[in-house]
Structures are given as C-alpha cells and as structure tokens.
Enzyme design. Sequence first.
Site, PDB file in Angstrom:
ATOM      1  N   ALA A   1       0.864  -1.197   0.002  1.00  0.00           N
ATOM      2  CA  ALA A   1       0.073  -0.030  -0.004  1.00  0.00           C
ATOM      3  C   ALA A   1       0.743   1.223   0.034  1.00  0.00           C
ATOM      4  O   ALA A   1       1.259   1.658   1.163  1.00  0.00           O
ATOM      5  CB  ALA A   1      -0.788  -0.029   0.986  1.00  0.00           C
TER       6      ALA A   1
ATOM      7  N   ILE B   1      10.365   3.736   5.707  1.00  0.00           N
ATOM      8  CA  ILE B   1      10.170   4.825   6.690  1.00  0.00           C
ATOM      9  C   ILE B   1      11.351   5.448   6.965  1.00  0.00           C
ATOM     10  O   ILE B   1      12.387   4.829   7.404  1.00  0.00           O
ATOM     11  CB  ILE B   1       9.548   4.243   7.834  1.00  0.00           C
ATOM     12  CG1 ILE B   1       8.125   3.277   7.664  1.00  0.00           C
ATOM     13  CG2 ILE B   1       9.300   5.196   9.070  1.00  0.00           C
ATOM     14  CD1 ILE B   1       7.242   4.106   6.924  1.00  0.00           C
TER      15      ILE B   1
ATOM     16  N   GLU C   1       6.226  11.093  -0.604  1.00  0.00           N
ATOM     17  CA  GLU C   1       5.024  11.805  -0.501  1.00  0.00           C
ATOM     18  C   GLU C   1       4.254  12.164  -1.372  1.00  0.00           C
ATOM     19  O   GLU C   1       3.438  13.133  -1.707  1.00  0.00           O
ATOM     20  CB  GLU C   1       5.486  13.457   0.215  1.00  0.00           C
ATOM     21  CG  GLU C   1       6.182  12.955   1.593  1.00  0.00           C
ATOM     22  CD  GLU C   1       6.395  14.421   2.396  1.00  0.00           C
ATOM     23  OE1 GLU C   1       5.378  15.081   2.363  1.00  0.00           O
ATOM     24  OE2 GLU C   1       7.237  14.701   3.209  1.00  0.00           O
TER      25      GLU C   1
HETATM   26  C1  FAD Z   1      13.797   7.223   0.339  1.00  0.00           C
HETATM   27  C2  FAD Z   1      12.375   7.127   0.683  1.00  0.00           C
HETATM   28  C3  FAD Z   1      11.726   7.659   1.837  1.00  0.00           C
HETATM   29  C4  FAD Z   1      10.389   7.333   2.161  1.00  0.00           C
HETATM   30  N1  FAD Z   1      10.113   7.690   3.464  1.00  0.00           N
HETATM   31  C5  FAD Z   1       8.707   7.424   3.908  1.00  0.00           C
HETATM   32  C6  FAD Z   1       8.262   7.901   5.269  1.00  0.00           C
HETATM   33  O1  FAD Z   1       9.051   8.585   5.835  1.00  0.00           O
HETATM   34  N2  FAD Z   1       7.086   7.356   5.413  1.00  0.00           N
HETATM   35  C7  FAD Z   1       6.140   6.954   4.679  1.00  0.00           C
HETATM   36  O2  FAD Z   1       5.066   6.550   5.088  1.00  0.00           O
HETATM   37  N3  FAD Z   1       6.612   6.628   3.552  1.00  0.00           N
HETATM   38  C8  FAD Z   1       7.887   7.034   2.943  1.00  0.00           C
HETATM   39  N4  FAD Z   1       8.227   6.616   1.631  1.00  0.00           N
HETATM   40  C9  FAD Z   1       7.389   5.896   0.554  1.00  0.00           C
HETATM   41  C10 FAD Z   1       6.630   6.670  -0.418  1.00  0.00           C
HETATM   42  O3  FAD Z   1       6.101   7.810  -0.018  1.00  0.00           O
HETATM   43  C11 FAD Z   1       6.073   5.724  -1.330  1.00  0.00           C
HETATM   44  O4  FAD Z   1       7.181   5.058  -2.011  1.00  0.00           O
HETATM   45  C12 FAD Z   1       5.280   6.388  -2.481  1.00  0.00           C
HETATM   46  O5  FAD Z   1       4.081   6.953  -2.032  1.00  0.00           O
HETATM   47  C13 FAD Z   1       4.938   5.573  -3.743  1.00  0.00           C
HETATM   48  O6  FAD Z   1       4.450   4.222  -3.347  1.00  0.00           O
HETATM   49  P1  FAD Z   1       5.052   3.008  -3.979  1.00  0.00           P
HETATM   50  O7  FAD Z   1       6.532   2.953  -3.722  1.00  0.00           O
HETATM   51  O8  FAD Z   1       4.183   1.733  -3.051  1.00  0.00           O
HETATM   52  O9  FAD Z   1       4.633   2.919  -5.413  1.00  0.00           O
HETATM   53  P2  FAD Z   1       3.409   2.562  -5.931  1.00  0.00           P
HETATM   54  O10 FAD Z   1       2.069   2.952  -5.296  1.00  0.00           O
HETATM   55  O11 FAD Z   1       3.233   1.072  -6.289  1.00  0.00           O
HETATM   56  O12 FAD Z   1       3.432   3.218  -7.494  1.00  0.00           O
HETATM   57  C14 FAD Z   1       4.260   2.500  -8.480  1.00  0.00           C
HETATM   58  C15 FAD Z   1       3.984   3.256  -9.701  1.00  0.00           C
HETATM   59  O13 FAD Z   1       2.645   3.234 -10.145  1.00  0.00           O
HETATM   60  C16 FAD Z   1       1.862   4.600 -10.047  1.00  0.00           C
HETATM   61  N5  FAD Z   1       0.439   4.649  -9.826  1.00  0.00           N
HETATM   62  C17 FAD Z   1       0.094   4.017  -8.580  1.00  0.00           C
HETATM   63  N6  FAD Z   1      -1.202   4.436  -8.366  1.00  0.00           N
HETATM   64  C18 FAD Z   1      -1.739   5.177  -9.580  1.00  0.00           C
HETATM   65  C19 FAD Z   1      -2.695   5.547  -9.780  1.00  0.00           C
HETATM   66  N7  FAD Z   1      -3.964   5.605  -9.505  1.00  0.00           N
HETATM   67  N8  FAD Z   1      -2.782   6.472 -11.400  1.00  0.00           N
HETATM   68  C20 FAD Z   1      -1.463   6.721 -11.984  1.00  0.00           C
HETATM   69  N9  FAD Z   1      -0.453   5.817 -11.747  1.00  0.00           N
HETATM   70  C21 FAD Z   1      -0.356   5.166 -10.276  1.00  0.00           C
HETATM   71  C22 FAD Z   1       2.995   5.380  -9.264  1.00  0.00           C
HETATM   72  O14 FAD Z   1       2.933   6.711  -9.784  1.00  0.00           O
HETATM   73  C23 FAD Z   1       4.276   4.784  -9.721  1.00  0.00           C
HETATM   74  O15 FAD Z   1       4.688   5.201 -10.803  1.00  0.00           O
HETATM   75  C24 FAD Z   1       9.430   6.865   1.243  1.00  0.00           C
HETATM   76  C25 FAD Z   1      10.207   6.209   0.042  1.00  0.00           C
HETATM   77  C26 FAD Z   1      11.549   6.460  -0.058  1.00  0.00           C
HETATM   78  C27 FAD Z   1      11.751   5.804  -1.432  1.00  0.00           C
END
Ligand code: FAD
Length: 380
Positions: free
Chosen positions: A130, A157, A363
């Site tokens: 998620a 995180i 974010e």
């Molecule tokens: C270095 C780093 C630090 C982070 N720090 C935190 C933190 O402190 N706390 C926290 O909670 N999270 C954190 N994150 C998580 C970050 O917020 C998520 O990685 C980000 O929100 C994307 O989620 P995902 O990686 O699961 O990608 P996914 O949601 O799986 O997305 C994969 C691809 O599909 C696309 N996609 C997904 N849904 C749709 C849609 N409806 N329409 C079009 N395209 C879509 C996305 O844009 C992306 O290109 C961090 C991530 C990193 C890499």
Amino acid sequence: MDFRPTDEQRLLRRTVREFAEAEIGPHVMEWDESQNFPMELLPKLAALGLTGIQFAEEFGGAGMSSVEYCICIEEIARVCPAIALSVAAHNGLCASHIAMFGDERQKAQYLPRLVRGEVLGAWGLTEASAGSDAAGMRTTAVRQGECWVINGAKTFITHGRIGGVMVVIAVTDRAKGHRGISAFVVEHGTAGMSAGKKENKLGMRASDTSEVVFQDCRVSSAHLLGEEGQGFINTLQVLDSGRIGIAALSVGLAQGAYEAAMRYAKERRQFGQPIAAFQAIQWKLADNATRIEAARLLTYRAAYLKDRGQRTTRESSMAKLFASEMAVKAADDCVQIHGGYGFVKDYPAEKYFRDVKLLTIGEGTSEIQRLVIARQLLSE
Ligand SMILES: Cc1cc2nc3c(=O)[nH]c(=O)nc-3n(C[C@H](O)[C@H](O)[C@H](O)COP(=O)(O)OP(=O)(O)OC[C@H]3O[C@@H](n4cnc5c(N)ncnc54)[C@H](O)[C@@H]3O)c2cc1C
C-alpha cells in the site's frame, strides 16, 4: 503583492546557508558512502532551530512560518538533499502530525524532545502493498480494554531504525474504509515494535530508510493521535504541508546542481574556450535558472497561502509536481554539462542525479500529484 523577503528571512537564509556549507558540505560524500544519518549533526541542527522549525515557542520550537520552513529546507538541500530529507521528515511529517492533531498532553510529552533534537521523528504510512493507495493499508490497531494492539509492517520509513518517536497510521475499523483509519504515536523501544530491513538506496543515502514491524505492539489509549477514525483525513492534511517541504527540497537541490553546472561550465575548456561560451551550454543554464525560479515561486506561494491559514491541497501538489520534475531535469543537465566528470564521484553532479529521483516519488508520486490536482480542479 510583495515578493521581497523580510530582513529576518534574508538573515535566516544566509545563516542556514553558512551552516550547511560549513557543517554539512565537507561530509556529504562520507555520509553518502556510509549510508547512515550522522547523529552527531542532530545537536547542531537543534542549536539552529532546525529540528523544531515551525513549532510553538512554548515547546521550545523556533516558531517559524511555512515560508521560513521552505527557506531552511531549500538551503540544506542545496548542499545535501539527504540531510534535507531527514530534516523534512522529522519536522514536516512526524512532529507536524503531533503538533497539528495531538492533544495538549501529547504535544507537551513529545514535541520538546523532538524540537531539542533529543530524538528523531519518523512517520509511518506506506506499506509493502500500500503505497500510492495508502488507504489500502493492512496494519491494524485493535482496541483491547484501555489499550490498542498494533500489528503489521510499515515500509520505506525515514528514520525507521533510528527514530525515537514514530507516528503510525493503522486501520481501526476496516468496515469504515478511509474513515476507519487512525494515527498513533509510538516510542522507539516499545515492546512489539522493531526495525526491519534497512534499504540500500540509489540516493538520499545519508537519510536512513527502513521497514518497521509491529507484532502485538500494545500502547495505551493515550497514544491515539487525533480522533479515532480521523487518521487518514489528518494524514492528507499533514501531506498538504509536507509536500510544500518536498517542493522546497527540490528547489534547493536544483539550485545546488545549477550552481555546480555553472561553476564547471566556466572552468572547463574545450576547443580553446570555456564550455560556457557554447550556446548549447548557455541554453541549458538559462533554462534551468528560469525553471528554478518558476518552481520557487510556486513553492513559496503555496507556503504563503498556508501561512494565511488557507487549505493548500492544490497549490501544494502543483508545487511538488512541478518542482520535483524540474529538479530531475536540472540534475540531469548538471551531469550532462560535466560530461564524463558528471559520472564520477569527484564532482557533486552524480550525487544530485542519484538523490533527485526520490523527489518525484516520496510523499506521493508525480502521477498521484496529477491525480490530486485534477480532482481539485474538477471539483471547483
Ligand atoms: C527514500 C524514501 C523515503 C520514504 N519515506 C517515507 C516515510 O518516511 N514514510 C512513509 O510513510 N513513506 C515513505 N516513503 C514511501 C513513499 O511515500 C512511497 O514510495 C510512494 O508514496 C509511492 O508508493 P510505492 O512505492 O508503493 O509505489 P506504487 O504506489 O506501487 O506506485 C508504482 C507506480 O504506479 C503509479 N501509480 C500508482 N497508482 C496510480 C494511479 N492511481 N494512477 C496512476 N499511476 C499510479 C505510481 O505513480 C508509480 O509510478 C519513502 C520512500 C522512499 C523511497
């Protein structure tokens, strides 16, 4: 309309710039290689108010505005985007969530320690399955008498391993969908909470990123942050301001990359002249300088509106989307202007290039920002 910073804001920018250049600049590559957040920097950040930028003075905070928050993040990111990311996650996610939605007792309990830099803050929304669809989270918090029992795992995180205080978002009533999600504040060392895998990242390597696992982690009802069932709605509000911070980080990173490119273009000679004399290089510099200014205006406008108490969902996403994509281009051009020297670690170009990609992902990805902006436009 007045685009001029105040004298205090000019002084703040100069102070943070000098601090970043003196205290962070010399260690950027060493911290990147070690892949550890430098805990020894924490008291120095705190001494300048950078661990409590926007929080009320009664909690020891610097009481700065959102515009001033952007100045701080921008100036740190210009020198080291990874440290800026940590400062942004600590201030703009964890501590902000507590400041915005905590009750007086929670604020008094957690904010002073976060502000003084005694502990780093972490904020856990994302899970392995998620990310963009954060409301599809599986982590649960089940009420048992006076306690809540948290089970699940949070992924990616920032400060997952080293954060002393963490805000965790969990499902408390699955039947209610996103209105059945609540936030909790949990301290490092609570039984049942442990750090999982530390990520080995492309960039932002001095900012710790890891999994956090909850196995029958029991906390009292005093740890419920905000109203039960409001956790996801509150999270979106935290992200509205968090995204302004990521936009500022993008502007700072792009500014650092642009300055490095400009410096190199003046020094590097080919065909008997500095490469800055070639129009192809000049256009890159001109385009980047223009795009950075455009991103800066969007970012500071969103911050200004937030300071006026306005809801900034659309403006925050626009600033984050434009600034992060602009920064990717700036970092790419920085490497290109450096030629082969942009590909090696003797110059800052390659690190900006590695760090920048997180900004179109963290974010909320660029795709999600477009979705948020479109929703706002269609509902107007
Ligand atoms: C270095 C780093 C630090 C982070 N720090 C935190 C933190 O402190 N706390 C926290 O909670 N999270 C954190 N994150 C998580 C970050 O917020 C998520 O990685 C980000 O929100 C994307 O989620 P995902 O990686 O699961 O990608 P996914 O949601 O799986 O997305 C994969 C691809 O599909 C696309 N996609 C997904 N849904 C749709 C849609 N409806 N329409 C079009 N395209 C879509 C996305 O844009 C992306 O290109 C961090 C991530 C990193 C890499």
